[in-house]
Design a protein around this motif. Sequence first.
Motif, PDB file in Angstrom:
ATOM      1  N   ASP A 240      56.599  44.676  17.622  1.00  0.00           N
ATOM      2  CA  ASP A 240      56.915  43.587  16.700  1.00  0.00           C
ATOM      3  C   ASP A 240      56.256  42.301  17.188  1.00  0.00           C
ATOM      4  O   ASP A 240      55.560  42.275  18.197  1.00  0.00           O
ATOM      5  N   THR A 241      56.480  41.201  16.485  1.00  0.00           N
ATOM      6  CA  THR A 241      55.820  39.937  16.818  1.00  0.00           C
ATOM      7  C   THR A 241      56.312  39.364  18.143  1.00  0.00           C
ATOM      8  O   THR A 241      55.626  38.557  18.752  1.00  0.00           O
ATOM      9  N   ALA A 242      57.494  39.779  18.601  1.00  0.00           N
ATOM     10  CA  ALA A 242      58.018  39.294  19.877  1.00  0.00           C
ATOM     11  C   ALA A 242      57.479  40.092  21.064  1.00  0.00           C
ATOM     12  O   ALA A 242      57.791  39.805  22.204  1.00  0.00           O
ATOM     13  N   GLY A 243      56.698  41.139  20.766  1.00  0.00           N
ATOM     14  CA  GLY A 243      56.141  41.958  21.832  1.00  0.00           C
ATOM     15  C   GLY A 243      57.037  43.112  22.249  1.00  0.00           C
ATOM     16  O   GLY A 243      56.775  43.770  23.252  1.00  0.00           O
ATOM     17  N   ASP A 244      58.117  43.333  21.507  1.00  0.00           N
ATOM     18  CA  ASP A 244      59.017  44.448  21.805  1.00  0.00           C
ATOM     19  C   ASP A 244      58.517  45.710  21.115  1.00  0.00           C
ATOM     20  O   ASP A 244      57.979  45.659  20.015  1.00  0.00           O
ATOM     21  N   TYR A 245      58.715  46.836  21.772  1.00  0.00           N
ATOM     22  CA  TYR A 245      58.293  48.121  21.225  1.00  0.00           C
ATOM     23  C   TYR A 245      59.499  49.010  21.012  1.00  0.00           C
ATOM     24  O   TYR A 245      60.478  48.938  21.753  1.00  0.00           O
ATOM     25  N   GLY A 246      59.433  49.842  19.976  1.00  0.00           N
ATOM     26  CA  GLY A 246      60.520  50.767  19.681  1.00  0.00           C
ATOM     27  C   GLY A 246      59.982  52.105  19.199  1.00  0.00           C
ATOM     28  O   GLY A 246      58.864  52.211  18.701  1.00  0.00           O
ATOM     29  N   PHE A 247      60.802  53.135  19.337  1.00  0.00           N
ATOM     30  CA  PHE A 247      60.447  54.491  18.924  1.00  0.00           C
ATOM     31  C   PHE A 247      60.432  54.587  17.406  1.00  0.00           C
ATOM     32  O   PHE A 247      61.340  54.115  16.738  1.00  0.00           O
TER      33      PHE A 247
END
Length: 66
Positions: free
Chosen positions: A4-11
């Motif tokens: 996402d734009t905050a640099g967080d990644y998810g499955f």
Amino acid sequence: MKGDTAGDYGFVDRQGQMVPTKMGCVPSTRIEDALYAYTGIAPCIAAGRSDPNDPSVEVPIAAIQL
């Protein structure tokens, strides 16, 4: 994985369970999550089935238990 734009990644989904449609790949987990949002739906599964009009892509299908 999706970022996402905050640099967080998810499955998102396993590569082998993505459904390749005419509009791009659809994660089977997103279809299942949408079905689970409805009251009364117990186990469900989403997958792809060959598109009869274009064998190079698939059509998303789902099976549910009420």
